[in-house]
Design a protein around this motif. Structure first.
Motif, short mmCIF file in Angstrom:
data_model
loop_
_atom_site.label_atom_id
_atom_site.label_comp_id
_atom_site.label_asym_id
_atom_site.label_seq_id
_atom_site.Cartn_x
_atom_site.Cartn_y
_atom_site.Cartn_z
N SER A 124 0.85 -1.19 0.00
CA SER A 124 0.00 0.00 0.00
C SER A 124 0.89 1.24 0.00
CB SER A 124 -0.89 0.00 1.25
OG SER A 124 -0.07 0.11 2.41
N THR A 125 0.25 2.39 -0.08
CA THR A 125 0.99 3.65 -0.01
C THR A 125 1.72 3.75 1.32
OG1 THR A 125 -0.62 4.71 -1.44
CG2 THR A 125 0.74 6.16 -0.09
N LYS A 126 1.05 3.36 2.39
CA LYS A 126 1.66 3.40 3.72
C LYS A 126 2.86 2.46 3.81
CE LYS A 126 -1.07 3.94 7.27
NZ LYS A 126 -2.01 3.70 8.38
N GLY A 127 2.76 1.28 3.21
CA GLY A 127 3.87 0.33 3.20
C GLY A 127 5.06 0.85 2.41
N THR A 128 4.78 1.51 1.29
CA THR A 128 5.85 2.08 0.48
C THR A 128 6.55 3.21 1.23
OG1 THR A 128 4.58 1.54 -1.51
CG2 THR A 128 6.38 3.11 -1.75
N LEU A 129 5.77 4.06 1.87
CA LEU A 129 6.38 5.13 2.69
C LEU A 129 7.18 4.54 3.85
CD1 LEU A 129 3.47 7.73 2.75
CD2 LEU A 129 5.65 7.92 1.54
N GLY A 130 6.69 3.42 4.39
CA GLY A 130 7.43 2.74 5.46
C GLY A 130 8.79 2.24 5.00
N ILE A 131 8.84 1.69 3.78
CA ILE A 131 10.12 1.24 3.23
C ILE A 131 11.07 2.43 3.05
CG2 ILE A 131 11.21 0.37 1.11
CD1 ILE A 131 9.00 -1.62 0.86
N ILE A 132 10.54 3.54 2.55
CA ILE A 132 11.39 4.73 2.35
C ILE A 132 11.93 5.22 3.68
CG2 ILE A 132 11.34 7.17 1.70
CD1 ILE A 132 9.40 6.36 -0.56
N CYS A 133 11.05 5.31 4.69
CA CYS A 133 11.49 5.81 6.00
C CYS A 133 12.45 4.85 6.69
CB CYS A 133 10.29 6.08 6.90
SG CYS A 133 9.31 7.49 6.35
N ALA A 134 12.16 3.55 6.61
CA ALA A 134 12.98 2.57 7.32
C ALA A 134 14.33 2.33 6.65
CB ALA A 134 12.23 1.25 7.42
N ILE A 135 14.38 2.42 5.34
CA ILE A 135 15.62 2.09 4.64
C ILE A 135 16.34 3.33 4.12
CG2 ILE A 135 16.57 0.87 2.64
CD1 ILE A 135 14.29 -1.17 3.07
N ALA A 136 15.64 4.17 3.39
CA ALA A 136 16.32 5.28 2.72
C ALA A 136 16.63 6.43 3.67
CB ALA A 136 15.46 5.79 1.57
N MET A 137 15.75 6.71 4.60
CA MET A 137 15.91 7.90 5.44
C MET A 137 16.65 7.64 6.76
SD MET A 137 14.52 10.49 3.87
CE MET A 137 14.20 11.65 5.15
N ARG A 138 16.51 6.47 7.30
CA ARG A 138 16.98 6.22 8.67
C ARG A 138 18.48 6.46 8.86
NH1 ARG A 138 16.37 0.34 11.09
NH2 ARG A 138 17.53 0.04 9.19
N ILE A 139 19.29 5.82 8.07
CA ILE A 139 20.74 5.91 8.25
C ILE A 139 21.23 7.33 7.98
CG2 ILE A 139 22.98 5.12 7.38
CD1 ILE A 139 21.59 2.39 6.91
N ALA A 140 20.77 7.92 6.88
CA ALA A 140 21.21 9.28 6.53
C ALA A 140 20.77 10.30 7.56
CB ALA A 140 20.69 9.66 5.16
N THR A 141 19.57 10.14 8.09
CA THR A 141 19.09 11.08 9.11
C THR A 141 19.94 11.00 10.37
OG1 THR A 141 16.83 10.87 8.25
CG2 THR A 141 17.07 11.76 10.47
N ILE A 142 20.30 9.80 10.78
CA ILE A 142 21.17 9.63 11.94
C ILE A 142 22.54 10.26 11.68
CG2 ILE A 142 22.43 7.91 13.33
CD1 ILE A 142 19.92 6.09 12.98
N LEU A 143 23.11 9.99 10.51
CA LEU A 143 24.43 10.53 10.18
C LEU A 143 24.41 12.06 10.12
CD1 LEU A 143 25.65 8.02 7.45
CD2 LEU A 143 26.38 8.16 9.83
N MET A 144 23.39 12.63 9.47
CA MET A 144 23.33 14.09 9.37
C MET A 144 23.10 14.73 10.74
SD MET A 144 21.50 14.96 5.72
CE MET A 144 20.05 13.96 5.93
N THR A 145 22.28 14.10 11.58
CA THR A 145 22.04 14.63 12.93
C THR A 145 23.33 14.65 13.73
OG1 THR A 145 19.77 13.82 12.89
CG2 THR A 145 20.71 14.32 15.05
#
Length: 198
Positions: A124-145
């Protein structure tokens, strides 16, 4: 030497204008023309196009040279960000590096999405956004923070660079940096390489 730097900066500006223009066009096309059959995968495509634009903006503002010195990672910034101060150069450097990390992980998220589709799972849309947040955003957000938290005083990194690596002539460039000590003690990097030996 100054004319070579000017030529490189001019080339960077030309490539940046081209890159930003093409990424705006790509983003427009992806948002406007993604078929409804691909609506959930289209979310990943749109996100990827936006991140490409984000990286183009960051790289248009600065070209960085990354230098490990003692317990610090220093960024020598070249480009238009210097007209706006060291904070702008630091922001655009982290923006570019973080964007590249997000871009790489978005490709991984895309592969995972396609693997799930091959296995017959519909997201679903929610599942796709979950993949983006869990995989694409998580590591980079931690590193940038952590990069923003561990920013070191500009005078300290400039004097450190002049003392330990005088060939870079820190006084004639915009120099910013982060303290790697915070990274190793706060997040406990396994197998952390002592960059003081570099």
């Amino acid at each position: 030497m100054a004319s070579l730097e000017d030529a490189v900066l001019l080339f960077n500006i030309c490539m940046s204008i081209l890159s930003i223009s093409l990424n705006i066009l790509l983003t427009f096309i992806v948002f406007r023309n993604t078929p409804s059959k691909f609506s959930t995968f289209g979310i990943i495509l749109k996100f990827h196009a936006l991140i490409d634009l984000y990286i183009s903006v960051g790289s248009s503002a600065t070209m960085i040279r990354i230098i490990p010195v003692d317990w610090f990672v220093l960024y020598i910034s070249y480009g238009p960000c210097g007209y706006f101060g060291t904070t702008a150069c630091f922001f655009f450097s982290i923006m570019m590096i973080g964007g590249m990390s997000i871009n790489l992980h978005t490709i991984l998220a895309s592969f995972i999405y396609r693997l799930m589709m091959i296995r017959g799972k519909t997201l679903s849309t929610k599942g796709t956004l979950g993949i983006i947040c869990a995989i694409a955003m998580r590591i980079a957000t931690i590193l940038m923070t952590f990069a923003f938290i561990s920013r070191e005083d500009d005078d300290v990194v400039r004097s450190l660079l002049n003392a330990l690596r005088p060939q870079y002539d820190a006084d004639s460039h915009v120099v910013t940096g982060i303290s790697a000590r915070l990274w190793s003690t706060q997040i406990g990097i396994v197998g952390h390489k002592d960059i003081r030996s570099v």
